[in-house]
Write a protein that holds these residues in place. Sequence first.
Motif, PDB file in Angstrom:
ATOM      1  N   GLY A 245       1.284  -3.133   4.625  1.00  0.00           N
ATOM      2  CA  GLY A 245       2.710  -3.162   4.340  1.00  0.00           C
ATOM      3  C   GLY A 245       3.410  -4.307   5.047  1.00  0.00           C
ATOM      4  N   ALA A 246       2.874  -4.718   6.201  1.00  0.00           N
ATOM      5  CA  ALA A 246       3.516  -5.762   6.992  1.00  0.00           C
ATOM      6  C   ALA A 246       3.256  -7.157   6.435  1.00  0.00           C
ATOM      7  N   TYR A 247       2.055  -7.422   5.943  1.00  0.00           N
ATOM      8  CA  TYR A 247       1.751  -8.753   5.422  1.00  0.00           C
ATOM      9  C   TYR A 247       2.678  -9.152   4.271  1.00  0.00           C
ATOM     10  N   PRO A 248       2.942  -8.253   3.303  1.00  0.00           N
ATOM     11  CA  PRO A 248       3.922  -8.642   2.274  1.00  0.00           C
ATOM     12  C   PRO A 248       5.298  -8.964   2.862  1.00  0.00           C
ATOM     13  N   ILE A 249       5.727  -8.183   3.880  1.00  0.00           N
ATOM     14  CA  ILE A 249       7.017  -8.464   4.516  1.00  0.00           C
ATOM     15  C   ILE A 249       7.000  -9.844   5.160  1.00  0.00           C
TER      16      ILE A 249
END
Length: 457
Positions: A245-249
Amino acid sequence: MNFNVTLGSSLPSGAGESLDRAFGVTSKFQKPLPVAVFLVGYIFGPIVFAPLSESWGRRPVFLSSFTIYTAFTFGCAFAPNWSTFLFFRFMLGCAAAAPQTVSGGLFSDIYPELGPRGLAVTVLGLTSNVGPLVGPIVSGFTASKGWKWQFWVALILAGANWPLLLMMPETFAPVLNAKAAPEFGKMTPDTLLDINRYERTTKSSRIKKISVLLTRPIRVLREPLVFFTDLFILYQYIIFFLYFGAYPIIFRGTYDMSPGVSALMFIPTGIGAIFAILIFVAWDTYHRRAVALHKPWAAQEEYRRLPLACLGGPLFALSEFWLGWAARRSVHWSVPALSGVPLGIGIDLTFLALNNYLTDAYGIYSASVLASSVITRNLVAALVIPLTTYPLYETLGTSWACTLLGGLCLILTPIPFAFIRWGPVLRERSPFSQKLARMREAAELREKGQGPGEEVL
């Protein structure tokens, strides 16, 4: 098989936008649920599959679990609404737990020597960490054709797996002995290591034994070796899945990347996993040479695997700080992406070292021991990931969010060092480990015709 199911764990994360549009999802707390509910399934699957593999055998468990996995992968592509889709993802997680937990026991069956067994567990660990990295790449690039395409690809991979699975023989010694015993007139409790299924018992005692069998992964958590190993793996596992979830952010928000391209940022983590395998093999070779030379330190069981975890923990923490303070528009995207290399090395070395250590220490019970790890880490991850992914990075920002996560990882890094120092004492006080030692002694006596069999915990 393990690559397939671990790929399925993270598969929807690369097609989040198309999934959200298809099902009308707008809440930020619901967007991580396709991955989170899969991890919830990981909690329930090991409770059933791991202990049953220690009673019914490995092959029936693999066949039944992969049948469920294949069927619900197909079902996900035809889910009519969000609730049904999440339920199918939960069932996928239940089925996917079998390769994660039962494979350690299977390797214990077929590799009596620790060296080949360690290499087998190493390859298993590689698939465990590379599979989730491939999932977002598949879904990220297929999302342009529609959100269902990710599941068609998963079904193709599962179909390619089935011929190999159908050819796999049974490996669990008690089941093999039970099949052979009637032919030779040897069906006695003394021929079996695990006699839970073959004794004459009343209905109440059978129910009691089944309950003991199914609660074994929970009961083994009381042992310090298992508890603190699970704690260390738990934290790294949460961060690993939090990154989906963090990489797309980070990469879509900071560097304006498309879903498919941002998913490619996981490749350095896969490269790190390959480096971890090379480090593992190099250490194993060095250790075997030390054993052959009768070096005193090499005779201690803790030095066979745990030094790798002592290296993996700090590298994992380093990757957190690296990503946090490099991910900004003024820094080229390749710099934060390369933080995945120490991330992949760190998490793989930790997983491989600690899982190998537990497999060696617990032998025939290793399926239940590994199941306890799968249960605890997925229970916490399923709760933490939906509640923290967006709030953590949006409130603290990438830099301080990663700094916080890296600092917490540093607090846990002394655990493998402590195992090296006090591991022998902990193993001596382990009821399961000592029971296994007595079973081996009893088996040797039975071969000489000098003693009865023992019932397992």
